[in-house]
Design an enzyme around this catalytic site. Structure first.
Site, PDB file in Angstrom:
ATOM      1  N   CYS A   1       0.752  -1.254  -0.004  1.00 47.84           N
ATOM      2  CA  CYS A   1      -0.002   0.155  -0.021  1.00 47.84           C
ATOM      3  C   CYS A   1       0.893   1.096   0.041  1.00 47.84           C
ATOM      4  O   CYS A   1       1.825   1.231   0.687  1.00 47.84           O
ATOM      5  CB  CYS A   1      -0.882  -0.175   1.108  1.00 47.84           C
TER       6      CYS A   1
ATOM      7  N   CYS B   1       0.807   4.878   6.792  1.00 47.46           N
ATOM      8  CA  CYS B   1      -0.039   4.741   8.173  1.00 47.46           C
ATOM      9  C   CYS B   1       1.091   4.312   9.069  1.00 47.46           C
ATOM     10  O   CYS B   1       1.625   2.890   8.946  1.00 47.46           O
ATOM     11  CB  CYS B   1      -1.270   3.885   8.143  1.00 47.46           C
TER      12      CYS B   1
ATOM     13  N   CYS C   1       0.769   0.298  10.180  1.00 46.59           N
ATOM     14  CA  CYS C   1       0.300  -0.740   9.425  1.00 46.59           C
ATOM     15  C   CYS C   1       1.107  -1.726   8.762  1.00 46.59           C
ATOM     16  O   CYS C   1       2.241  -1.013   8.276  1.00 46.59           O
ATOM     17  CB  CYS C   1      -0.793  -0.092   8.409  1.00 46.59           C
TER      18      CYS C   1
ATOM     19  N   CYS D   1     -16.765  -9.216   5.857  1.00 42.87           N
ATOM     20  CA  CYS D   1     -16.107  -8.008   5.704  1.00 42.87           C
ATOM     21  C   CYS D   1     -14.745  -8.053   4.900  1.00 42.87           C
ATOM     22  O   CYS D   1     -13.824  -8.836   5.486  1.00 42.87           O
ATOM     23  CB  CYS D   1     -15.566  -7.268   7.270  1.00 42.87           C
TER      24      CYS D   1
ATOM     25  N   CYS E   1     -19.456  -5.918   3.951  1.00 40.45           N
ATOM     26  CA  CYS E   1     -18.944  -4.760   4.309  1.00 40.45           C
ATOM     27  C   CYS E   1     -17.596  -4.731   3.551  1.00 40.45           C
ATOM     28  O   CYS E   1     -16.738  -5.515   3.379  1.00 40.45           O
ATOM     29  CB  CYS E   1     -18.484  -4.459   5.820  1.00 40.45           C
TER      30      CYS E   1
ATOM     31  N   CYS F   1     -19.005   2.697   8.702  1.00 33.72           N
ATOM     32  CA  CYS F   1     -18.442   2.100   9.941  1.00 33.72           C
ATOM     33  C   CYS F   1     -17.229   2.817   9.962  1.00 33.72           C
ATOM     34  O   CYS F   1     -16.510   2.886   9.106  1.00 33.72           O
ATOM     35  CB  CYS F   1     -18.192   0.471   9.267  1.00 33.72           C
TER      36      CYS F   1
ATOM     37  N   ARG G   1     -17.536  -2.343  17.791  1.00 37.80           N
ATOM     38  CA  ARG G   1     -16.779  -3.497  17.690  1.00 37.80           C
ATOM     39  C   ARG G   1     -15.633  -3.658  18.481  1.00 37.80           C
ATOM     40  O   ARG G   1     -14.626  -2.605  17.990  1.00 37.80           O
ATOM     41  CB  ARG G   1     -16.702  -3.699  16.209  1.00 37.80           C
TER      42      ARG G   1
HETATM   43  N1  SAM Z   1      -6.507   0.606   3.531  1.00 37.17           N
HETATM   44  C1  SAM Z   1      -7.658   0.781   3.729  1.00 37.17           C
HETATM   45  C2  SAM Z   1      -7.819   1.653   4.790  1.00 37.17           C
HETATM   46  O1  SAM Z   1      -6.780   2.128   5.505  1.00 37.17           O
HETATM   47  O2  SAM Z   1      -8.919   2.530   4.849  1.00 37.17           O
HETATM   48  C3  SAM Z   1      -8.279  -0.591   4.485  1.00 37.17           C
HETATM   49  C4  SAM Z   1      -7.618  -1.403   5.073  1.00 37.17           C
HETATM   50  S1  SAM Z   1      -6.725  -0.783   6.592  1.00 37.17           S
HETATM   51  C5  SAM Z   1      -5.893  -2.015   7.153  1.00 37.17           C
HETATM   52  C6  SAM Z   1      -8.079  -1.047   8.011  1.00 37.17           C
HETATM   53  C7  SAM Z   1      -7.958  -0.339   9.240  1.00 37.17           C
HETATM   54  O3  SAM Z   1      -7.232  -1.305   9.979  1.00 37.17           O
HETATM   55  C8  SAM Z   1      -7.275   0.942   9.509  1.00 37.17           C
HETATM   56  O4  SAM Z   1      -7.934   2.046   9.526  1.00 37.17           O
HETATM   57  C9  SAM Z   1      -6.784   0.760  10.986  1.00 37.17           C
HETATM   58  O5  SAM Z   1      -7.535   1.138  11.732  1.00 37.17           O
HETATM   59  C10 SAM Z   1      -6.648  -0.915  11.405  1.00 37.17           C
HETATM   60  N2  SAM Z   1      -5.413  -1.434  11.427  1.00 37.17           N
HETATM   61  C11 SAM Z   1      -4.592  -1.338  10.552  1.00 37.17           C
HETATM   62  N3  SAM Z   1      -3.255  -2.092  11.002  1.00 37.17           N
HETATM   63  C12 SAM Z   1      -3.273  -1.980  12.639  1.00 37.17           C
HETATM   64  C13 SAM Z   1      -2.695  -2.644  13.644  1.00 37.17           C
HETATM   65  N4  SAM Z   1      -1.445  -2.661  13.422  1.00 37.17           N
HETATM   66  N5  SAM Z   1      -3.349  -2.616  14.912  1.00 37.17           N
HETATM   67  C14 SAM Z   1      -4.798  -2.049  14.919  1.00 37.17           C
HETATM   68  N6  SAM Z   1      -5.423  -1.928  14.003  1.00 37.17           N
HETATM   69  C15 SAM Z   1      -4.975  -1.662  12.716  1.00 37.17           C
HETATM   70 FE1  SF4 Z   2      -2.699   1.301   3.586  1.00 37.15          FE
HETATM   71 FE2  SF4 Z   2      -2.476   0.147   5.954  1.00 37.15          FE
HETATM   72 FE3  SF4 Z   2      -2.896   2.593   5.722  1.00 37.15          FE
HETATM   73 FE4  SF4 Z   2      -4.904   0.922   4.948  1.00 37.15          FE
HETATM   74  S1  SF4 Z   2      -4.068   1.347   6.946  1.00 37.15           S
HETATM   75  S2  SF4 Z   2      -4.365   2.729   3.762  1.00 37.15           S
HETATM   76  S3  SF4 Z   2      -3.675  -0.688   3.984  1.00 37.15           S
HETATM   77  S4  SF4 Z   2      -1.058   1.559   4.823  1.00 37.15           S
END
Ligand code: SAM
Ligand code: SF4
Ligand code: DTB
Length: 336
Positions: free
Chosen positions: A54, A58, A61, A98, A129, A189, A267
């Protein structure tokens, strides 16, 4: 019935956070019982339909190209492979499917497959979802027309803290997509992550942002950070163990979400794998009424079905039946 308010002030939310713990959980459980069936937990199945690679940064992530987490990038799964996973989830009793994609936003060329997936999963009788990143108005309409029930798009933290966690987009970008999802008629959500090294004031700001949206999200996921090695925040936590969120403060966050957004499903999302059953029980007392089942989230480990079945039995909690679809599925309406 408690009144549903979207005019919460930060001071009111900070006062809730500061209540004696017993009082806060009592208020949250009282609000919960006024709006939801006591003792019922919604079970959701999660599938990563496109993993890793990606372009967003973030800091929590494992799927960001900036992370050195060892997660391999994949292409979007085939429609039939996704439908096979959905059928397995339906057979094992799941009523909500989801699907997540590690995208900044879907490309227009991805949309036909996404639409087929939504239609196919919905035809199995499950709620759908998706979480695919930012959407254009046209993409939101396409998802609505396909019959998507919910779109997940988290605000993750407070507006003040946002650009310390993510630099490749802004909170405004997030709110714009949420407004498009709402306008298109898809249920919203939206939630975030606790344990990013934020302050209580950030947690107040995070809940305040959700609770003062023009309409509350129908579903509010509260994730506890899963610290992943090779991510900025995972490594930071490994170096400073004291930064780990206190269990009681996590439960407080759930309780304040429940009180301020009485109608929403709250949730208890990521992070259960390393949470004690006692902490999870407190989260349910504080108004959490939904979890992800299965042994994997998107890339991280989850508690697993056997452990969860034992926990639910021990606590006397029962799986929630599927909600009535909150809006008609346009895709299944007879053609005019
Ligand atoms: N890429 C899309 C986005 O960011 O909207 C969808 C997938 S993203 C992985 C969905 C959510 O997973 C993120 O917004 C975050 O809140 C949660 N998430 C991701 N990595 C995480 C982690 N290591 N611990 C807890 N929550 C996490
Ligand atoms: Fe990409 Fe992870 Fe951020 Fe979602 S949370 S936008 S998958 S880097
Ligand atoms: C949400 O708020 N939590 C889920 C879901 N929405 C898509 C994702 C949690 C991801 C946890 C980390 C991982 O599995 O990589």
């Amino acid at each position: 019935m408690t009144e549903v308010r979207t005019d919460w002030t930060r001071a009111e939310i900070a006062t809730l956070f500061g209540l004696p713990f017993d009082e806060l959980v009592y208020q949250a459980q009282t609000v919960h019982r006024a709006h939801h069936a006591a003792g019922q937990i919604q079970l959701c199945t999660l599938l990563s339909i496109k993993t890793g690679g990606c372009p967003e940064d973030c800091g929590y992530c494992s799927q960001s190209v900036k992370a050195d987490s060892g997660v391999e990038a994949t292409k979007l799964m085939d429609v039939q492979a996704v439908l096979q996973k959905a059928a397995e989830a339906a057979d094992s009793g799941s009523r909500r499917f989801c699907m997540g994609a590690a995208w900044r936003n879907p490309k227009d060329r991805d949309m036909p497959a996404i639409v087929q997936i939504v239609q196919g999963v919905r035809a199995m009788g499950m709620e759908t979802c998706m979480t695919l990143g930012m959407l254009t108005p046209k993409q939101a309409d396409m998802l609505a027309d396909a019959g998507l029930d919910y779109y997940n798009h988290n605000i993750d933290t407070s507006p003040e803290r946002y650009n310390e966690i993510i630099t490749t987009r802004t909170m405004e970008d997030r709110l714009d997509t949420l407004a498009e999802v709402r306008r298109a008629g898809i249920n919203v959500c939206s939630g975030g992550i606790v344990g990013l090294g934020e302050t209580r004031a950030d947690r107040v700001g995070f809940i305040h942002t959700l609770a003062t949206l023009p309409a509350h999200p129908e579903s509010v996921p509260v994730n506890a950070l899963v610290p992943v090695k090779g991510t900025v925040l995972g490594d930071m936590l490994a170096d400073t163990p004291l930064a780990k969120i206190d269990d009681i403060e996590f439960v407080r966050t759930i309780a304040v979400a429940r009180i301020t957004m009485p109608m929403s499903m709250v949730r208890l999302s990521a992070g259960r794998e390393s949470m004690s059953e006692a902490t999870q029980a407190l989260c349910f007392m504080a108004g959490a009424n939904s979890i992800f089942t299965g042994d994997k989230l998107l890339t991280a480990a989850n508690a697993g079905d056997d452990k969860d079945a034992a926990m639910l039995a021990n606590l006397g909690l029962v799986p929630m039946e599927a909600e009535e679809p909150l809006r008609a599925c346009k895709a299944l309406e007879p053609a005019k």
